[in-house]
Write an enzyme that holds these catalytic residues in place. Structure first.
Site, PDB file in Angstrom:
ATOM      1  N   ASP A  74       1.156  -1.322   0.395  1.00 27.03           N
ATOM      2  CA  ASP A  74       0.463  -0.081   0.227  1.00 27.03           C
ATOM      3  C   ASP A  74       1.144   0.811   0.056  1.00 27.03           C
ATOM      4  OD1 ASP A  74      -2.683   1.146   0.375  1.00 27.03           O
ATOM      5  OD2 ASP A  74      -1.635   2.009   2.495  1.00 27.03           O
ATOM      6  N   THR A 107      -2.964   5.169  -3.886  1.00 26.14           N
ATOM      7  CA  THR A 107      -1.647   5.480  -3.666  1.00 26.14           C
ATOM      8  C   THR A 107      -0.544   5.692  -3.769  1.00 26.14           C
ATOM      9  OG1 THR A 107      -2.468   4.422  -2.247  1.00 26.14           O
ATOM     10  CG2 THR A 107      -3.059   6.340  -1.292  1.00 26.14           C
ATOM     11  N   THR A 108      -0.592   4.536  -5.043  1.00 23.85           N
ATOM     12  CA  THR A 108       1.286   4.170  -5.072  1.00 23.85           C
ATOM     13  C   THR A 108       1.100   4.703  -6.904  1.00 23.85           C
ATOM     14  OG1 THR A 108       0.605   1.940  -4.566  1.00 23.85           O
ATOM     15  CG2 THR A 108       2.443   2.247  -6.181  1.00 23.85           C
ATOM     16  N   ASP A 405      -8.484  -0.190   1.633  1.00 26.86           N
ATOM     17  CA  ASP A 405      -8.898   0.074   0.203  1.00 26.86           C
ATOM     18  C   ASP A 405     -10.452  -0.182  -1.004  1.00 26.86           C
ATOM     19  OD1 ASP A 405      -6.382   1.084   0.608  1.00 26.86           O
ATOM     20  OD2 ASP A 405      -5.484  -0.013  -0.502  1.00 26.86           O
TER      21      ASP A 405
END
Length: 542
Positions: A74, A107-108, A405
């Site tokens: 994550d 988020t990545t 997520d």
């Protein structure tokens, strides 16, 4: 001025000015040097993160100063736990955190995109283009990309009757996580949890009503969705009943103990009679408290505070099961789920303030002594709890992050039911649209447009690279097919199925998440390109 890090001096007109200390040890970066330093730091962080992108992305092991180990892919968690010293590195950490807070997924990707944009900006600066013109060009290109996203997005059915489409989106999110061996089950749990607390008419989801609890032991497949509340507590007395039906519960924030003066107090007991009198007073007070609870009609007491063995024994002998040391958030969730009121004083307890539940039972785990309390069939059944199981603490923690997520993605679709296709398909479509727009421009911004289009390709390149494919070859093939067919669902075949169509593979992502990634990454890059002076004590490297 004693606390100021410098000494004061006066000029020839008597005006004071401050001379800073440690001037020799301070390093100052200005102009293009500062920009190059920022771009280098961002590229390093983006390169670290990019290997975690996609279904074949790799996990990172983070070791805290205390020796605690976290294994995750994550992006927000990795960056939060990294010890980043460079100023721009810290901005990227905040970027990832913003994406996590706002959307919960992507988020990545947002960090990889920001790193790619800064890398392209560095090449344009080397060609002599002013950073402000680059920043303005990127912003205009972002507007074109967002408009194209809206154009290619498809409406998505969100209903309580047919959850299959939502499950497919949740499975796309969980496909890159460590729990993908049972990701259909996890996806269904996430979808059912969100739909249980969602108001589809108002397009609103109250996340406060979803609690994710973890318990070490068992397998990931043992993870369950409880239509009620699970608390990590047991009955206060071992001989109290383990299962209660048609429960009326008193939710108390007052302790089962005799009243004490608030000031410092001292009591001298000089004889056996006085001791017996004091003991009798305590017994009477305990009895009075229990009677007040029973008089209100409660058959279970949930108490925020503890109580001693004497009070515990009295509760047992009076036939009033109780749970002690229940934390504040759990107390609030129980009150919401059962429709009860939190009562601060025993005298204020009335029948209308009691919470109701169909079943309260203790949940035992295998041969261990671990137990949890489950409150089910609540009057307000919208509160739900996901109980995550796993072989060790690390696995449970990562499963909780993964489920968070998935919950966030389903929530995004309830708020805005439109989707684009994953596997880099949306980025490639936007890249082609921005590149086509660049050909229509006569100004200097056309270079920024082409750089933006190339930066968008960083996501599909990273996906192909992490899947062990020939990245540039695959990207060229997909771009060519998208350009010739105009189908925005063609992406990188990470799973080697032989089918480039993400529509057929059910690789679906939320439009809200993609749009936010583009906007946040562009805003941050624009801000960084406008910084031309950095002063910091000592070395300013990472």
């Amino acid at each position: 001025m004693s606390g100021f890090p410098g000494s004061i001096a006066f000029d020839e007109y008597g005006r004071p000015f401050i001379i800073l200390r440690d001037q020799a040890t301070q390093k100052r970066l200005t102009g293009i040097d500062a920009l190059k330093s920022h771009i280098m730091a961002a590229r390093q962080i983006a390169n670290i993160i990019s290997t975690s992108l996609g279904p074949k992305g790799l996990d990172k092991m983070m070791v805290s100063p205390d020796g605690d180990v976290t294994v995750t892919n994550d992006g927000a968690t990795i960056l939060k736990m990294m010890d980043v010293e460079h100023e721009v590195g810290k901005l990227l950490v905040q970027l990832s955190q913003s994406q996590d807070d706002e959307i919960g997924d992507g988020t990545t990707g947002v960090v990889v995109l920001a790193g790619a944009l800064l890398e392209q900006a560095g090449a344009l600066v080397d060609r002599g283009i002013h950073p402000i013109r680059i920043a303005d060009g990127f912003e205009l290109a972002c507007q074109v990309a967002v408009k194209h996203l809206d154009k290619i997005a498809e409406l998505f059915p969100v209903s309580q009757d047919n959850i299959e489409p939502l499950v497919k989106v949740a499975m796309t999110t969980l496909g890159s996580k460590i729990i993908n061996k049972c990701h259909r089950q996890m996806a269904e749990i996430a979808v059912n949890a969100v739909l249980a607390v969602a108001d589809l008419e108002q397009k609103d989801v109250n996340f406060e009503l979803i609690k994710v609890e973890g318990k070490v032991g068992g397998r990931l497949e043992d993870t369950v969705l409880v239509r009620g509340v699970v608390i990590d507590k047991t009955m206060s007395h071992s001989q109290m009943p383990k299962e209660l039906k048609n429960v009326k519960m008193a939710i108390l924030t007052c302790p089962f103990e005799p009243p004490k003066p608030k000031t410092k107090h001292k009591l001298d007991v000089t004889s056996v009679e006085e001791f017996k009198e004091l003991r009798q007073y305590e017994q009477d007070k305990f009895k009075e408290m229990v009677d007040l609870v029973k008089k209100a009609g409660a058959n279970l007491a949930i108490c925020q505070w503890g109580f001693d063995d004497e009070a515990n024994h009295l509760l047992y002998s009076q036939g009033l099961p109780a749970v002690r040391w229940v934390g504040g958030p759990e107390i609030e969730l129980i009150a919401i789920a059962t429709g009860g009121r939190i009562v601060p004083r025993f005298e204020e307890l009335t029948p209308d303030k009691l919470g109701s539940a169909g079943l309260v039972r203790e949940l035992a785990f295998g041969t261990t002594k671990d137990k949890m309390l489950v409150i089910e069939d609540c009057s307000n059944s919208r509160a739900v709890t996901i109980l995550v199981r796993g072989g060790n603490q690390m696995l449970v923690a990562e499963a909780k992050r993964s489920l968070h997520d998935a919950l966030c993605v389903v929530r995004s679709l309830v708020l805005e039911p439109r989707v684009v296709y994953g596997g880099g398909a949306a980025e490639i479509a936007c890249s082609l649209a921005v590149a086509a727009e660049a050909d229509q421009l006569a100004s200097l911004e056309q270079y920024a447009f082409r750089a933006f289009a190339e930066a968008l390709e960083a996501i599909p390149l990273a996906l192909a690279d992490n899947s062990g494919l020939s990245a540039v070859h695959f990207l060229g093939e997909v771009k060519s097919k998208q350009a010739s067919t105009g189908d925005p669902a063609l992406g990188i075949d990470c799973m080697n199925t032989g089918n480039l169509n993400m529509r057929d593979q059910h690789v679906i992502e939320s439009l809200r998440s993609k749009r936010q990634q583009l906007l946040l990454a562009t805003q941050l890059v624009k801000m960084i390109l406008k910084i031309d002076d950095v002063r910091s004590p000592g070395d300013s490297g990472m």
